[in-house]
Design an enzyme around this catalytic site. Structure first.
Site, PDB file in Angstrom:
ATOM      1  N   GLN A   1     -57.322   3.377 -12.150  1.00  0.00           N
ATOM      2  CA  GLN A   1     -55.975   3.500 -12.719  1.00  0.00           C
ATOM      3  C   GLN A   1     -55.722   2.375 -13.723  1.00  0.00           C
ATOM      4  O   GLN A   1     -55.903   1.201 -13.410  1.00  0.00           O
ATOM      5  CB  GLN A   1     -54.929   3.471 -11.589  1.00  0.00           C
TER       6      GLN A   1
ATOM      7  N   ASP B   1     -61.349  10.896 -15.945  1.00  0.00           N
ATOM      8  CA  ASP B   1     -60.268  10.650 -16.904  1.00  0.00           C
ATOM      9  C   ASP B   1     -60.737  10.907 -18.341  1.00  0.00           C
ATOM     10  O   ASP B   1     -59.930  10.903 -19.268  1.00  0.00           O
ATOM     11  CB  ASP B   1     -59.787   9.188 -16.804  1.00  0.00           C
TER      12      ASP B   1
ATOM     13  N   LYS C   1     -51.840  11.428  -7.186  1.00  0.00           N
ATOM     14  CA  LYS C   1     -53.175  11.976  -7.421  1.00  0.00           C
ATOM     15  C   LYS C   1     -53.918  12.178  -6.096  1.00  0.00           C
ATOM     16  O   LYS C   1     -54.587  13.188  -5.889  1.00  0.00           O
ATOM     17  CB  LYS C   1     -53.974  11.054  -8.361  1.00  0.00           C
TER      18      LYS C   1
END
Ligand code: NAD
Length: 295
Positions: free
Chosen positions: A99, A122, A55
């Site tokens: 994450q 997200d 990412k």
């Protein structure tokens, strides 16, 4: 019937990245600000570390500024909450990605809910899930994988309006938001899951089938309708390497189009993260400009 077309997720993702790169340049020209993405990697889980590295690299390639944070696995709930609060306040950070999964002593949902919804790239904050359920797409940040699935379906030319779409899986990350997005495309959506009776019969009704169960090669040829479009979200590490939830070789001869694993949904997930980051940046900058002109 000819074999189904293989949908090239890497190529579609490349197109998205180029669009994002152009948008980053536009934002810099218009606002004098570089969109910033903060990534928080807690501990040393190798799979999480690999995802985060990918990412960060993808962000840098399109000109998004990467703000990297790597607290140790022993970080306390309070310390992590303080880091999120700091990133929420930081005007150079437009997207925040924590994450998951976090180490066992931390609660994924609780920490996710501390992220400013406007920076939640997200799309996992309850506010964003609610905006999505209400169809307020201009305000919501939509989870990256389901967004990528819709892009792949569009690219493949699948007819969604009025089509029977079956989503296999009901997670907050993939299955649930995907069902909402397919509904918004006017598909007739069925959500199948681990308790579904006659799973094969339900899947076999699908014009559009999206598999997100996390079970290697669960979906065989007998479960797929002739001419269906199949998107395989599954990413399962097996002795044969990375395989999807769909038995690709068995299913491909029957279908109109299908995504491979790897090279299908995976690259799109990262591309949509970049897209979400520039969208979040645009909205925050517009809101700041509006606030400055009214004060
Ligand atoms: P999850 O484990 O949270 O959810 C799996 C869902 O599948 C559940 O709703 C469950 O009810 C259903 N399910 C499980 N076994 C089943 C069975 N035997 N029959 C019917 N339904 C069953 O997983 P998730 O986070 O939604 O991820 C799903 C898969 O997608 C995993 O393989 C994951 O690695 C992959 N994934 C890939 C990407 C990507 O970018 N390619 C992103 C996210 C997730």
């Amino acid at each position: 019937m000819a074999e189904g077309v293989v949908i090239d997720g890497r190529a579609v993702a490349q197109g998205v990245r180029e669009r994002v790169r152009a948008e980053v340049a536009e934002i810099e020209a218009e606002h004098g600000v570089t969109p910033g993405l903060a990534t928080v990697l807690v501990g040393e889980d190798p799979a999480s570390a690999t995802y985060v590295r990918m990412k960060r690299k993808a962000s840098a390639e399109v000109g998004i500024a990467s703000h990297d944070h790597e607290p140790p696995a022993s970080v306390s709930r309070e310390e992590l909450a303080a880091l999120v609060a700091e990133l929420n306040e930081d005007e150079s950070v437009h997207g925040i990605l924590v994450q998951l999964p976090l180490p066992a002593h931390l609660d994924d949902a609780e920490l996710t809910a501390l992220i400013d919804p406007a920076k939640d790239v997200d799309g996992l904050h309850p506010v964003n899930a609610g905006l999505l359920a209400h169809g307020r797409f201009d305000e919501a940040l939509v989870p990256c994988t389901p967004r990528g699935v819709i892009e792949l379906l569009r690219f493949s030319g699948a007819e969604l309006r009025g089509a029977r779409a079956v989503v296999l899986g009901r997670s907050m990350l993939v299955g649930k938001p995907l069902a909402q997005l397919l509904l918004a495309e006017d598909a007739t959506v069925t959500q199948a899951h681990s308790k579904t009776r006659d799973l094969a019969g339900v899947l076999a009704e699908a014009d559009v089938l999206v598999a997100a169960a996390g079970v290697p090669r669960l979906v065989g040829a007998e479960m797929v309708k002739d001419g269906a479009t199949v998107i395989d979200v599954g990413t399962n590490r097996t002795d044969d390497g990375l395989v999807g939830d769909v038995d690709f070789d068995a299913v491909r001869p029957k279908v109109r189009a299908i995504t491979p694993v790897p090279g299908g949904v995976g690259p799109m997930t990262i591309a949509m993260l970049l897209q979400n980051t520039v969208e979040a940046a645009r909205r925050q900058l517009a809101a700041r400009r509006a606030a400055a002109t009214t004060s």
